[in-house]
Design an enzyme around this catalytic site. Structure first.
Site, short mmCIF file in Angstrom:
data_model
loop_
_atom_site.label_atom_id
_atom_site.label_comp_id
_atom_site.label_asym_id
_atom_site.label_seq_id
_atom_site.Cartn_x
_atom_site.Cartn_y
_atom_site.Cartn_z
CB SER A 295 3.55 6.91 1.93
OG SER A 295 3.93 7.58 3.10
CB SER A 296 0.19 7.94 5.20
OG SER A 296 1.41 8.54 5.59
N GLY B 257 0.85 -1.18 0.00
CA GLY B 257 0.00 0.00 0.00
C GLY B 257 0.88 1.23 0.00
N GLY C 296 -1.82 2.90 6.27
CA GLY C 296 -2.20 2.17 7.47
C GLY C 296 -1.55 0.81 7.62
CG ASP D 178 8.68 3.00 6.32
OD1 ASP D 178 8.86 3.37 5.15
OD2 ASP D 178 7.63 3.26 6.95
#
Length: 177
Positions: A12-13, A10, A15, A37
């Site tokens: 970035s950000s 998915g 979830g 990350d």
């Protein structure tokens, strides 16, 4: 076959990190987690903001070079080796290359039983999360929201826009063999 690997893809950000923590809590067996990350954080400083490594543009764009790709291949092989040795592994990734990124994983995974999960989130909501995090270039979430899913084939998709991570985790756990 027993699922050894869950790959969450998915933007970035979207979830994914919260979803991973919930998955580790709801799955009955212990699962290790590895994410893009933490891979980027493990890179030597000279590869950050380098054409050979990884660069983050002011508009949120991300570019990776040949040095990054070589180390990423080694990292993937290492993560897969743990799964082959008996560990159950959850991978939190961002397929910047869409289907091509999935193919790189498939090459390393071989015949392992993998559950491919698309993690979606409306770009406006992901952008709001991005601002709240404060550790991402503005625009990254919006740029990646749809791009990372282009041409990728999933066994299951979840949407974290308005659904709690634990609910999504239970849905995923229900698909683990």
């Amino acid at each position: 076959m027993t699922t050894r690997v869950i790959i969450l893809n998915g933007g970035s950000s979207s979830g994914k990190s919260g979803l991973v923590r919930c998955l580790q809590a709801v799955l009955p067996d212990p699962w290790l987690t590895f994410g893009c990350d933490s891979f980027v954080e493990a890179l030597p400083a000279r590869m950050l903001a380098s054409d050979a490594g990884i660069t983050f543009a002011a508009d949120g764009g991300v570019s990776v070079g040949p040095g990054f790709m070589a180390l990423q291949a080694a990292w993937m092989e290492g993560v897969v080796a743990m799964a082959r040795a008996g560990a159950r592994v959850i991978i939190d990734d961002v397929f910047l290359g869409g289907a091509e990124s999935q193919q790189r994983w498939r090459k390393h995974l071989g015949d392992l039983d993998v559950l491919w999960v698309g993690v979606r989130c409306e770009s406006e909501v992901a952008a709001g999360r991005e601002i709240a995090r404060g550790d991402r270039a503005a625009g990254m979430a919006a740029l990646q929201a749809d791009m990372v899913h282009e041409g990728v084939l999933y066994d299951l998709e979840v949407d974290t826009t308005y659904t709690e991570s634990v609910v999504c985790a239970r849905t995923i756990a229900g698909q683990v063999g």
